[in-house]
Motif scaffolding. Structure first.
Motif, PDB file in Angstrom:
ATOM      1  N   GLU A 198     -35.147 -25.568  11.389  1.00 23.23           N
ATOM      2  CA  GLU A 198     -36.043 -24.836  12.283  1.00 23.23           C
ATOM      3  C   GLU A 198     -36.588 -23.590  11.601  1.00 23.23           C
ATOM      4  O   GLU A 198     -35.938 -23.016  10.730  1.00 23.23           O
ATOM      5  N   GLU A 199     -37.759 -23.167  12.048  1.00 22.39           N
ATOM      6  CA  GLU A 199     -38.319 -21.882  11.653  1.00 22.39           C
ATOM      7  C   GLU A 199     -38.425 -21.037  12.911  1.00 22.39           C
ATOM      8  O   GLU A 199     -39.031 -21.453  13.892  1.00 22.39           O
ATOM      9  N   ALA A 200     -37.808 -19.860  12.878  1.00 24.41           N
ATOM     10  CA  ALA A 200     -37.806 -18.978  14.049  1.00 24.41           C
ATOM     11  C   ALA A 200     -39.124 -18.210  14.118  1.00 24.41           C
ATOM     12  O   ALA A 200     -39.607 -17.707  13.106  1.00 24.41           O
ATOM     13  N   GLU A 201     -39.677 -18.130  15.315  1.00 22.42           N
ATOM     14  CA  GLU A 201     -40.843 -17.268  15.533  1.00 22.42           C
ATOM     15  C   GLU A 201     -40.402 -15.827  15.286  1.00 22.42           C
ATOM     16  O   GLU A 201     -39.229 -15.491  15.481  1.00 22.42           O
ATOM     17  N   PRO A 202     -41.307 -14.949  14.886  1.00 26.37           N
ATOM     18  CA  PRO A 202     -40.929 -13.565  14.555  1.00 26.37           C
ATOM     19  C   PRO A 202     -40.229 -12.802  15.685  1.00 26.37           C
ATOM     20  O   PRO A 202     -39.474 -11.868  15.418  1.00 26.37           O
ATOM     21  N   ASP A 203     -40.440 -13.199  16.926  1.00 23.48           N
ATOM     22  CA  ASP A 203     -39.801 -12.501  18.051  1.00 23.48           C
ATOM     23  C   ASP A 203     -38.600 -13.266  18.617  1.00 23.48           C
ATOM     24  O   ASP A 203     -38.048 -12.879  19.643  1.00 23.48           O
ATOM     25  N   TRP A 204     -38.172 -14.321  17.949  1.00 20.35           N
ATOM     26  CA  TRP A 204     -37.103 -15.180  18.453  1.00 20.35           C
ATOM     27  C   TRP A 204     -35.838 -14.390  18.775  1.00 20.35           C
ATOM     28  O   TRP A 204     -35.320 -14.455  19.891  1.00 20.35           O
ATOM     29  N   LEU A 205     -35.342 -13.626  17.819  1.00 13.90           N
ATOM     30  CA  LEU A 205     -34.093 -12.916  18.012  1.00 13.90           C
ATOM     31  C   LEU A 205     -34.225 -11.809  19.047  1.00 13.90           C
ATOM     32  O   LEU A 205     -33.350 -11.612  19.886  1.00 13.90           O
ATOM     33  N   ALA A 206     -35.335 -11.084  19.034  1.00 12.82           N
ATOM     34  CA  ALA A 206     -35.562 -10.024  20.015  1.00 12.82           C
ATOM     35  C   ALA A 206     -35.621 -10.599  21.431  1.00 12.82           C
ATOM     36  O   ALA A 206     -35.078 -10.012  22.373  1.00 12.82           O
ATOM     37  N   CYS A 207     -36.251 -11.774  21.579  1.00 11.58           N
ATOM     38  CA  CYS A 207     -36.304 -12.414  22.900  1.00 11.58           C
ATOM     39  C   CYS A 207     -34.928 -12.870  23.353  1.00 11.58           C
ATOM     40  O   CYS A 207     -34.587 -12.729  24.531  1.00 11.58           O
ATOM     41  N   LEU A 208     -34.132 -13.436  22.437  1.00 11.52           N
ATOM     42  CA  LEU A 208     -32.768 -13.826  22.801  1.00 11.52           C
ATOM     43  C   LEU A 208     -31.957 -12.629  23.259  1.00 11.52           C
ATOM     44  O   LEU A 208     -31.253 -12.685  24.260  1.00 11.52           O
ATOM     45  N   LEU A 209     -32.074 -11.544  22.515  1.00 11.97           N
ATOM     46  CA  LEU A 209     -31.324 -10.332  22.855  1.00 11.97           C
ATOM     47  C   LEU A 209     -31.771  -9.781  24.199  1.00 11.97           C
ATOM     48  O   LEU A 209     -30.949  -9.415  25.037  1.00 11.97           O
ATOM     49  N   GLN A 210     -33.074  -9.747  24.428  1.00 13.46           N
ATOM     50  CA  GLN A 210     -33.592  -9.256  25.698  1.00 13.46           C
ATOM     51  C   GLN A 210     -33.085 -10.129  26.858  1.00 13.46           C
ATOM     52  O   GLN A 210     -32.656  -9.603  27.884  1.00 13.46           O
ATOM     53  N   THR A 211     -33.115 -11.433  26.688  1.00 13.91           N
ATOM     54  CA  THR A 211     -32.639 -12.333  27.737  1.00 13.91           C
ATOM     55  C   THR A 211     -31.143 -12.146  27.970  1.00 13.91           C
ATOM     56  O   THR A 211     -30.680 -12.112  29.113  1.00 13.91           O
ATOM     57  N   ALA A 212     -30.375 -12.019  26.911  1.00 13.94           N
ATOM     58  CA  ALA A 212     -28.930 -11.874  27.044  1.00 13.94           C
ATOM     59  C   ALA A 212     -28.555 -10.552  27.720  1.00 13.94           C
ATOM     60  O   ALA A 212     -27.518 -10.471  28.373  1.00 13.94           O
ATOM     61  N   ARG A 213     -29.387  -9.553  27.580  1.00 14.07           N
ATOM     62  CA  ARG A 213     -29.095  -8.236  28.157  1.00 14.07           C
ATOM     63  C   ARG A 213     -29.430  -8.177  29.643  1.00 14.07           C
ATOM     64  O   ARG A 213     -29.071  -7.205  30.315  1.00 14.07           O
TER      65      ARG A 213
END
Length: 135
Positions: A119-134
């Protein structure tokens, strides 16, 4: 573990008011289990291109699940060109569960994410995961 593959020890402290100025930097370890996939180079480069909030640092953990350390040379070569730290682990058991557990054992960050080696992660992938998890 909380959805999206994250583990958050601070969620246990819900209801405790901590001023933002006293909150430590957020750390995330990204685990990538791999088995004979040269495409992992694109995966690693996409993780290096993540746009993260200023208080977030990330590290990549590559877990090679091949009987021989077939991904080591490529991972080491690519890691030398990235701005994000990369840790390589050889877990030669041909079993994805063992590879995932090796990644979890190596992870030291407060959050853990997993991504497939094709897979190739979109540039905001990790930030979106973190935002959702928070949430």
């Amino acid at each position: 573990m909380h959805g999206m593959g994250f583990a958050d020890p601070f969620r246990m402290m819900q209801g405790v008011d901590i001023p933002l100025s006293e909150v430590a930097e957020v750390t995330i370890d990204i685990c990538v289990c791999t088995y004979r996939r040269p495409f992992i180079e694109a995966t690693l480069r996409s993780l290096d291109a993540q746009i993260l909030p200023a208080d977030v640092t990330a590290r990549i953990i590559v877990i090679d699940n091949d009987e021989t350390p077939s991904a080591k040379a490529l991972v080491d070569q690519v890691a030398g060109t990235l701005s994000i730290p990369v840790t390589y682990i050889h877990a030669p058991a041909n079993n994805i569960s063992i590879a995932r557990n090796a990644g979890l054992e190596e992870a030291k960050a407060e959050w853990i994410a997993f991504i497939d080696d094709d897979e190739e992660a979109e540039p905001d992938w990790l930030a979106c995961l973190l935002q959702t998890a928070r949430l």
